[in-house]
Design an enzyme around this catalytic site. Structure first.
Site, PDB file in Angstrom:
ATOM      1  N   GLY A  18       0.805  -1.213   0.000  1.00  0.00           N
ATOM      2  CA  GLY A  18       0.000   0.000   0.000  1.00  0.00           C
ATOM      3  C   GLY A  18       0.833   1.254   0.000  1.00  0.00           C
ATOM      4  O   GLY A  18       2.059   1.225   0.044  1.00  0.00           O
ATOM      5  N   VAL A  48       4.389   1.123   1.615  1.00  0.00           N
ATOM      6  CA  VAL A  48       4.435   0.136   2.680  1.00  0.00           C
ATOM      7  C   VAL A  48       4.675  -1.245   2.085  1.00  0.00           C
ATOM      8  O   VAL A  48       4.022  -1.642   1.122  1.00  0.00           O
ATOM      9  CB  VAL A  48       3.112   0.134   3.478  1.00  0.00           C
ATOM     10  CG1 VAL A  48       3.232  -0.775   4.686  1.00  0.00           C
ATOM     11  CG2 VAL A  48       2.751   1.538   3.916  1.00  0.00           C
ATOM     12  N   ASP A  50      -5.778  12.650  12.497  1.00  0.00           N
ATOM     13  CA  ASP A  50      -6.333  12.069  11.273  1.00  0.00           C
ATOM     14  C   ASP A  50      -6.941  10.700  11.576  1.00  0.00           C
ATOM     15  O   ASP A  50      -6.586   9.702  10.985  1.00  0.00           O
ATOM     16  CB  ASP A  50      -5.253  11.954  10.195  1.00  0.00           C
ATOM     17  CG  ASP A  50      -5.857  11.693   8.810  1.00  0.00           C
ATOM     18  OD1 ASP A  50      -7.079  11.888   8.644  1.00  0.00           O
ATOM     19  OD2 ASP A  50      -5.116  11.268   7.922  1.00  0.00           O
TER      20      ASP A  50
END
Ligand SMILES: *[C@@H]1O[C@H](CO)[C@@H](O)[C@H](O)[C@H]1NC(C)=O
Ligand SMILES: *[C@@H]1O[C@H](CO)[C@@H](O)[C@H](O)[C@H]1NC(C)=O
Ligand SMILES: *[C@@H]1O[C@H](CO)[C@@H](O)[C@H](O)[C@H]1NC(C)=O
Ligand SMILES: *[C@@H]1O[C@H](CO)[C@@H](O)[C@H](O)[C@H]1NC(C)=O
Ligand SMILES: *[C@@H]1O[C@H](CO)[C@@H](O)[C@H](O)[C@H]1NC(C)=O
Ligand SMILES: *[C@@H]1O[C@H](CO)[C@@H](O)[C@H](O)[C@H]1NC(C)=O
Ligand SMILES: *[C@@H]1O[C@H](CO)[C@@H](O)[C@H](O)[C@H]1NC(C)=O
Ligand SMILES: *[C@@H]1O[C@H](CO)[C@@H](O)[C@H](O)[C@H]1NC(C)=O
Ligand SMILES: *[C@@H]1O[C@H](CO)[C@@H](O)[C@H](O)[C@H]1NC(C)=O
Length: 732
Positions: free
Chosen positions: A464, A471, A580
């Protein structure tokens, strides 16, 4: 693993000053216990049967209710104890205890025969795969109470003859403890323990701690194929030549016991310490078995009462008993399977790839197959990745020699040497620039070398992309990890980076993704995190994983995520904000335990000054108060969490748009006093849980209050969710 993130310390003073006290507070934070689980619980009993007595697992063939056990395997669960205790109910199973007082120095006739009493045999644990159970047995002792009296106890443990229980000669031994004692099993082995009196020194020999070979402690193997009916006696307990007897009560002991349980220690000789410590009994291992004709061979049809009923189970024969007439057997799951072989469908395939500690696959590609797993080396490499890391198909020297013919070879070699030297120098520079010396001194985090991480950064390992970078999934030190490699944005420099990393590595909480290490020998440092197999909550709710979370799981995810946030908000003394919070930043492990990711990563990225308004994070989840004032507070995280709650109960994507967002629909329903029922996820909105869903919704609404002061804090949200979890438990 898609993520953007933000974290900020709520005061705006110089960061480096903040870090020191914060670091200290984090260091004091208690480490959460390691959390692990088996993904879907395997069935251990027949359908509808209780599988526990207190905290003891009761797997079939054992059982506590009619119809739940095989003959002789009934267990009585006595819940007048806390926790409840389990007792074997087989007819005749008992411990017989015979107590007598003797007068010292007389003719040896009992002075007062107390008589015998019987106790039920307590079951301590069962290992179905090994065909073994552990029970509590009594032990014999001879205690000199005072100058006139001896208290003597003889014990007998009786679990019937041979079938289905027998003493495990592989696990149990006969043991005696004392300065002069013979321990004896009736028509079985015996052993003698003796401490020699040295005339020259006028002292007895010292017992040797940890050794049970005759000095203060003796042991003897049981006769193989031993019966479970066993009597142990102390044959003599005299002190004829020395003064080892201590003051006070002085005891010798004889017993049959699990040999891995006891570690001999000298204070147990000639004292009542052992007796007082083990008043409840000592553990004994018994094998359990079935049948008398051994395992049916392949050509024979299986007998009707054959115990190994699960697919993928195997039958294992015990040593013959009753003078070789009878061969019992027990069952186990076949290699690569685990579970209970005694019930249909009890043996299940092991997902070896999820357990790299036990089933290594060194950097190879791991694939689970029924009963086994494949682990193949990536293209261009060779070897057996189950045993050792793959090696390059063409080792470096070979590559060089192929490329370098004659003069070319020399030139290539020189270029190569220069490149390597440059690379080495650069790596050292980066290491220093990234705060390597500080981190090395701190010694709390693993610092990886570039070579260790680069094999992981391949296309096949890519999982990802987030705000921090790409990642990758990989295996380091036999542990699955996620490696985050920055792509753009400048990473904060020097000691500031180092300090951030130190802080993060110290945040140990079961609901916060753990930072394991980092690599500094590159321009932009790479970070290594624990790997979470189930991906993000966003993937699970909206992706194609096919996983449908139950209401219980969702409440659990909500409550535990709230716990992680509350921890960062309060427990560390100084508020650390996330900034977030969203489903993409809530990652899930095998057992769907949520862990908040990317706390603080954003601080590692120096925000580009040209960036429009300094607001990082996903606007869909952004607190309108923060959007207006630009000041991030703990209540901003609470707002975002409110949106996550709505997403959890509706399984609808929250989108950022003025007229058609999830928050809008829910709040409109609320304003118009309408039921929000139709917005709930149909899969979980069953009539009996509507009240609970409505309560989650109320919590979400309070988080979304436009007046930030009116919102609850994360700890209050956590408490409310925990209460709902308990309420749900009562319904189910
Ligand atoms: C069960 O509980 C008792 C007392 O709380 C504890 O000593 C024992 O270790 C527990 N057993 C298991 C298998 O957890
Ligand atoms: C459970 O244990 C208590 C205390 O030892 C005993 O009085 C009682 O009879 C036991 N219950 C059963 C059903 O055996
Ligand atoms: C010795 O112990 C026994 C049993 O505990 C007791 O009956 C007796 O009175 C004791 N004798 C002395 C001298 O203390
Ligand atoms: C037993 O005790 C001895 C000495 O006290 C110690 O050295 C040894 O490690 C112990 N063994 C086990 C298995 O605990
Ligand atoms: C009990 O099981 C062990 C293996 O776990 C075996 O070595 C031993 O011979 C068995 N003993 C009896 C009496 O079945
Ligand atoms: C054996 O270990 C105990 C503590 O478990 C200690 O008190 C004792 O002195 C040790 N004895 C010897 C002979 O080392
Ligand atoms: C199978 O069983 C039969 C009859 O019990 C016996 O004669 C034969 O030797 C067995 N075969 C094997 C391979 O054990
Ligand atoms: C497992 O056993 C059942 C009967 O209990 C049978 O119907 C089924 O085909 C078996 N499955 C496999 C994969 O062998
Ligand atoms: C039982 O079998 C073992 C070897 O398998 C043998 O040594 C022993 O003599 C046999 N005992 C009897 C009574 O047949």
């Amino acid at each position: 693993m898609r993520s953007k993130c933000a974290m900020a310390i709520s005061s705006s003073t110089s960061r480096t000053q903040d870090l020191v006290p914060l670091l200290c507070l984090l260091l004091m934070a208690a480490a959460a216990p390691q959390h692990s689980c088996a993904s879907p619980p395997l069935p251990v009993t027949l359908p509808g049967c209780p599988d526990k007595c207190g905290n003891i697992s009761i797997p079939y063939p054992f059982g506590t209710k009619e119809g739940c056990f095989k003959p002789d395997f009934e267990v009585l669960c006595n819940d007048s104890f806390h926790p409840p205790r389990a007792f074997i109910q087989m007819a005749g199973a008992k411990i017989t205890v015979d107590d007598t007082y003797y007068k010292t120095n007389e003719d040896g006739m009992p002075d007062n025969d107390i008589g015998s009493s019987e106790w039920p045999i307590e079951l301590v644990d069962v290992s179905v795969s090994e065909g073994k159970a552990r029970v509590l047995g009594a032990f014999s002792y001879d205690c000199k109470m005072n100058d006139t009296y001896h208290a003597v106890r003889r014990q007998e443990i009786d679990l019937g003859y041979w079938m289905p229980f027998s003493m495990s000669d592989a696990d149990d031994v006969l043991m005696g403890i004392g300065s002069n004692v013979v321990a004896k099993q009736t028509s079985g082995p015996q052993c003698q323990s003796y401490l020699l009196y040295q005339l020259s020194t006028r002292k007895t020999d010292d017992p040797v701690n940890g050794s049970c070979s005759g000095q203060g402690c003796c042991s003897a193997n049981l006769r193989s194929g031993g019966m479970a009916a066993t009597e142990v006696t102390i044959q003599k307990n005299t002190k004829d030549d020395g003064g080892f007897y201590g003051d006070g009560v002085s005891c010798s002991y004889a017993m049959i016991v699990d040999k891995s349980w006891y570690n001999f220690s000298s204070p147990d000789v000639d004292s009542d310490a052992f007796l007082r410590r083990n008043a409840a009994g000592v553990p004994v291992v018994v094998n359990f078995s079935f049948g008398v004709d051994g395992c049916p061979n392949a050509s024979e049809p299986t007998p009707d009462d054959f115990a190994c009923v699960s697919n993928y189970s195997t039958c294992i024969e015990r040593p013959p008993v009753l003078d070789n007439v009878s061969i019992p057997y027990f069952c186990s799951c076949s290699a690569g399977y685990e579970g209970n072989p005694y019930i249909h469908g009890g043996c299940q395939d092991i997902d070896e790839c999820a357990r790299p500690h036990m089933y290594p696959c060194y950097g190879g590609k791991c694939k689970n197959t029924p009963g086994d797993y494949e682990c193949s080396c990536p293209a261009g490499t060779k070897g057996n990745a189950k045993q050792a890391p793959c090696t390059d198909l063409f080792p470096l020297p070979a590559k060089i020699s192929v490329g370098g013919i004659g003069g070319l070879f020399l030139i290539a070699l020189m270029v190569f040497v220069v490149l390597i030297r440059n690379e080495k120098r650069k790596m050292a520079e980066f290491f220093k620039k990234n705060g390597g010396p500080t981190l090395e001194k701190a010694k709390i985090i693993k610092i990886y070398r570039k070579e260790e991480l680069t094999p992981i950064l391949t296309r096949s390992n890519f999982i990802g992309r987030g705000a921090f970078g790409e990642v990758y999934k990989g295996l380091l030190d036999n542990q699955l990890v996620a490696v985050k490699k920055p792509i753009d944005g400048n990473v904060a420099q020097n000691d500031q980076f180092a300090n951030e990393v130190i802080i993060q590595s110290q945040v140990i909480h079961k609901n916060i993704v753990k930072l394991i290490g980092c690599c500094l020998e590159v321009d932009k440092p790479m970070l290594v995190y624990e790997y979470l197999s189930k991906g993000s909550l966003d993937d699970i709710l909206h992706g194609s994983s096919g996983v449908l979370l139950t209401l219980e799981q969702r409440l659990n995810i909500a409550a535990e995520s709230a716990e992680g946030l509350a921890y960062m908000h309060s427990k560390t003394g100084k508020i650390i904000l996330h900034g977030d919070v969203k489903p993409a930043n809530i990652l899930l492990n095998d057992c769907f335990t949520p862990k908040i990711s990317d706390f603080g990563i954003s601080r590692l990225i120096v925000i580009d000054k040209e960036q429009t308004d300094h607001i990082i994070g996903d606007r869909t989840y952004m607190d309108p108060v923060y959007l207006r004032d630009g000041i991030l507070t703990d209540k901003s995280d609470v707002y975002s969490f409110g949106v996550v709650l709505l997403e959890l109960i509706s399984r609808k994507k929250a989108t950022y748009s003025d007229n058609n967002s999830l928050v809008r629909s829910f709040l409109d329903a609320h304003k118009n006093q309408k039921e929000a029922t139709e917005l709930f996820d149909k899969e979980i909105a069953k009539p009996d849980v509507l009240k609970i869903l409505a309560s989650v919704y109320e919590i979400a609404v309070s988080c979304l209050n436009l007046d930030a002061d009116e919102r609850p804090n994360m700890a209050q949200v956590e408490a409310s969710l925990l209460k709902l979890k308990a309420d749900l438990g009562m319904i189910n």
